[in-house]
Design a protein around this motif. Structure first.
Motif, PDB file in Angstrom:
ATOM      1  N   ARG A 196      20.212  -5.185 -37.322  1.00 55.25           N
ATOM      2  CA  ARG A 196      19.595  -6.443 -36.898  1.00 55.25           C
ATOM      3  C   ARG A 196      20.058  -6.791 -35.490  1.00 55.25           C
ATOM      4  NH1 ARG A 196      15.443  -8.140 -38.043  1.00 55.25           N
ATOM      5  NH2 ARG A 196      15.817  -8.296 -40.291  1.00 55.25           N
ATOM      6  N   PHE A 197      19.139  -7.075 -34.604  1.00 57.46           N
ATOM      7  CA  PHE A 197      19.475  -7.430 -33.228  1.00 57.46           C
ATOM      8  C   PHE A 197      20.145  -8.796 -33.183  1.00 57.46           C
ATOM      9  CE2 PHE A 197      18.225  -9.700 -29.310  1.00 57.46           C
ATOM     10  CZ  PHE A 197      18.885  -8.902 -28.375  1.00 57.46           C
ATOM     11  N   GLU A 198      21.282  -8.857 -32.508  1.00 57.07           N
ATOM     12  CA  GLU A 198      21.983 -10.111 -32.255  1.00 57.07           C
ATOM     13  C   GLU A 198      22.235 -10.212 -30.756  1.00 57.07           C
ATOM     14  OE1 GLU A 198      25.519 -10.454 -34.604  1.00 57.07           O
ATOM     15  OE2 GLU A 198      24.441 -10.385 -36.520  1.00 57.07           O
ATOM     16  N   ARG A 199      21.992 -11.368 -30.201  1.00 65.77           N
ATOM     17  CA  ARG A 199      22.183 -11.546 -28.756  1.00 65.77           C
ATOM     18  C   ARG A 199      23.669 -11.732 -28.455  1.00 65.77           C
ATOM     19  NH1 ARG A 199      18.509 -11.832 -25.226  1.00 65.77           N
ATOM     20  NH2 ARG A 199      16.899 -12.331 -26.778  1.00 65.77           N
ATOM     21  N   LEU A 200      24.214 -10.782 -27.705  1.00 66.47           N
ATOM     22  CA  LEU A 200      25.629 -10.798 -27.364  1.00 66.47           C
ATOM     23  C   LEU A 200      25.816 -11.203 -25.907  1.00 66.47           C
ATOM     24  CD1 LEU A 200      26.619  -7.441 -29.107  1.00 66.47           C
ATOM     25  CD2 LEU A 200      26.769  -9.750 -30.054  1.00 66.47           C
ATOM     26  N   THR A 201      26.971 -11.771 -25.604  1.00 66.45           N
ATOM     27  CA  THR A 201      27.253 -12.214 -24.243  1.00 66.45           C
ATOM     28  C   THR A 201      28.571 -11.600 -23.785  1.00 66.45           C
ATOM     29  OG1 THR A 201      28.437 -14.187 -24.985  1.00 66.45           O
ATOM     30  CG2 THR A 201      26.071 -14.403 -24.659  1.00 66.45           C
ATOM     31  N   GLY A 202      28.637 -11.264 -22.518  1.00 67.38           N
ATOM     32  CA  GLY A 202      29.884 -10.745 -21.964  1.00 67.38           C
ATOM     33  C   GLY A 202      30.127  -9.297 -22.325  1.00 67.38           C
ATOM     34  N   ALA A 203      31.261  -8.796 -21.856  1.00 68.84           N
ATOM     35  CA  ALA A 203      31.614  -7.394 -22.055  1.00 68.84           C
ATOM     36  C   ALA A 203      32.273  -7.185 -23.418  1.00 68.84           C
ATOM     37  CB  ALA A 203      32.567  -6.945 -20.954  1.00 68.84           C
ATOM     38  N   LEU A 255      31.217 -11.006 -28.082  1.00 71.32           N
ATOM     39  CA  LEU A 255      30.886 -12.375 -28.471  1.00 71.32           C
ATOM     40  C   LEU A 255      29.381 -12.522 -28.644  1.00 71.32           C
ATOM     41  CD1 LEU A 255      33.103 -14.735 -26.283  1.00 71.32           C
ATOM     42  CD2 LEU A 255      33.059 -14.613 -28.774  1.00 71.32           C
ATOM     43  N   ARG A 256      28.978 -13.059 -29.789  1.00 74.43           N
ATOM     44  CA  ARG A 256      27.586 -13.414 -29.988  1.00 74.43           C
ATOM     45  C   ARG A 256      27.288 -14.685 -29.194  1.00 74.43           C
ATOM     46  NH1 ARG A 256      26.145 -13.553 -36.167  1.00 74.43           N
ATOM     47  NH2 ARG A 256      27.183 -15.572 -35.974  1.00 74.43           N
ATOM     48  N   ALA A 257      26.031 -14.957 -28.961  1.00 68.33           N
ATOM     49  CA  ALA A 257      25.655 -16.102 -28.133  1.00 68.33           C
ATOM     50  C   ALA A 257      26.197 -17.414 -28.674  1.00 68.33           C
ATOM     51  CB  ALA A 257      24.135 -16.165 -28.004  1.00 68.33           C
ATOM     52  N   ASP A 258      26.467 -17.487 -29.987  1.00 66.55           N
ATOM     53  CA  ASP A 258      27.004 -18.722 -30.568  1.00 66.55           C
ATOM     54  C   ASP A 258      28.524 -18.774 -30.534  1.00 66.55           C
ATOM     55  OD1 ASP A 258      27.608 -16.819 -32.431  1.00 66.55           O
ATOM     56  OD2 ASP A 258      26.582 -17.781 -34.110  1.00 66.55           O
ATOM     57  N   GLY A 259      29.172 -17.807 -29.843  1.00 63.68           N
ATOM     58  CA  GLY A 259      30.606 -17.836 -29.675  1.00 63.68           C
ATOM     59  C   GLY A 259      31.397 -17.169 -30.787  1.00 63.68           C
ATOM     60  N   VAL A 260      30.730 -16.436 -31.668  1.00 67.72           N
ATOM     61  CA  VAL A 260      31.395 -15.746 -32.772  1.00 67.72           C
ATOM     62  C   VAL A 260      31.616 -14.285 -32.397  1.00 67.72           C
ATOM     63  CG1 VAL A 260      31.178 -15.021 -35.186  1.00 67.72           C
ATOM     64  CG2 VAL A 260      30.386 -17.300 -34.492  1.00 67.72           C
ATOM     65  N   TRP A 261      32.847 -13.786 -32.623  1.00 67.70           N
ATOM     66  CA  TRP A 261      33.124 -12.382 -32.359  1.00 67.70           C
ATOM     67  C   TRP A 261      32.460 -11.509 -33.415  1.00 67.70           C
ATOM     68  CZ3 TRP A 261      34.899 -10.532 -27.983  1.00 67.70           C
ATOM     69  CH2 TRP A 261      35.674 -11.353 -27.149  1.00 67.70           C
TER      70      TRP A 261
END
Length: 292
Positions: A196-203, A255-261
């Motif tokens: 399932r695609f999850e939008r991730l942020t950062g490295a 990190l996911r876009a909602d701030g969850v690792w």
């Protein structure tokens, strides 16, 4: 996994330089030097021979002595690793990570059940059959997904061999799968994996775990300049990694876009690349002392 007896002398196995076979491959030379400085024996293996079905005995011909060993080298398939372990055992050397443990860390269907709470929902096929692929598409349900096989994605071919904008568009999804299979060629492992695609942020962050304990945290080798946040807390992940019962693994997080690792990948630590931010001396010290 059992308790590792750290009083047993550990040998480090690294690939030999292709052009200068009496020296370590330059990519692993710093770790070999750090091991020798710590009093750890280092032996060289022929990786090219190891990758051939008829070359495994030649690959370990320069490994002498006995006891426990840890490999730090290029990636092997689960079958190649099993042959490697068997050839070493015939020389009195036992890899700390068994072939079964290597497979558990190396292939997503093996590690996913323990970590499913912290990683995107995933389904997979056995083999490359179109009917089976359509079935797992239905299991995952509509929406975007990313594609890989049991061991690897093709992230540099994001648009045509990894990202599926809509799983319910079976023809378009299969086109991505077919292109992925074409690009992976003989390296294709196991079957198709849909995540399932999850939008991730950062490295991404690469964490190193020995005997179920997180011993090192550093950047992912693809983004070596992006250091992890200093307050990063992996305590919630610890019982899930411990449940794998593996002696040496890496877990890549983002990190996911909602701030969850979220767990992006798990790998056997023996074949996980070490970023320069992790000193070779630190890695060797962790391997010697285990999860202590």
């Amino acid at each position: 996994m059992g308790v590792v007896d750290h009083d047993v002398r550990v040998m480090l196995l690294v690939p030999a330089d292709v052009l200068r076979p009496r020296r370590p491959d330059p990519h692993f030379a710093a770790e070999a030097d750090a091991a020798r400085e710590s009093g750890v024996d280092v032996a060289l293996v022929d990786h090219d021979a190891l990758a051939r079905p008829d070359g495994v005995q030649r690959a370990v011909a320069r490994v002498t002595g006995g006891g426990e060993a840890v490999y730090r080298g290029w990636m092997l398939t689960s079958a190649q690793y099993a042959a490697f372990a068997g050839a070493l055992a015939r020389r009195g050397v036992v890899l700390r990570t068994s072939p079964q443990q290597y497979r558990r860390a190396h292939e997503l269907p093996e590690w996913y059940p323990c970590l499913k709470r912290m990683t995107p929902a995933s389904v997979w096929t056995t083999g490359t059959d179109r009917v089976a692929f359509d079935e797992v598409c239905a299991l995952l349900g509509g929406g975007p997904a990313v594609l890989r096989d049991y061991t690897k994605s093709m992230k540099h071919y994001w648009d045509d061999a990894m990202f599926i904008p809509e799983v319910d568009d079976r023809a378009a999804a299969w086109a991505v799968a077919a292109r992925f299979r074409e690009l992976r060629e003989d390296d294709f492992a196991g079957g198709f994996v849909l995540r399932r695609f999850e939008r991730l942020t950062g490295a991404e962050v690469r964490t190193w775990w020995i005997d179920g304990a997180c011993r090192l945290v550093g950047p992912h080798p693809d983004t070596p300049g992006d250091r992890p946040p200093p307050d990063m807390d992996v305590t919630g992940l610890a019982p899930l990694v411990a449940a794998l019962r593996l002696p040496f693994v890496t877990v890549d997080l983002a990190l996911r876009a909602d701030g969850v690792w979220r767990v992006v990948e798990v790998g056997d630590g023996q074949v996980s690349d070490r970023p320069e931010a992790i000193a070779p001396q630190a890695l060797v010290a962790a391997l010697i002392t285990g999860g202590q």
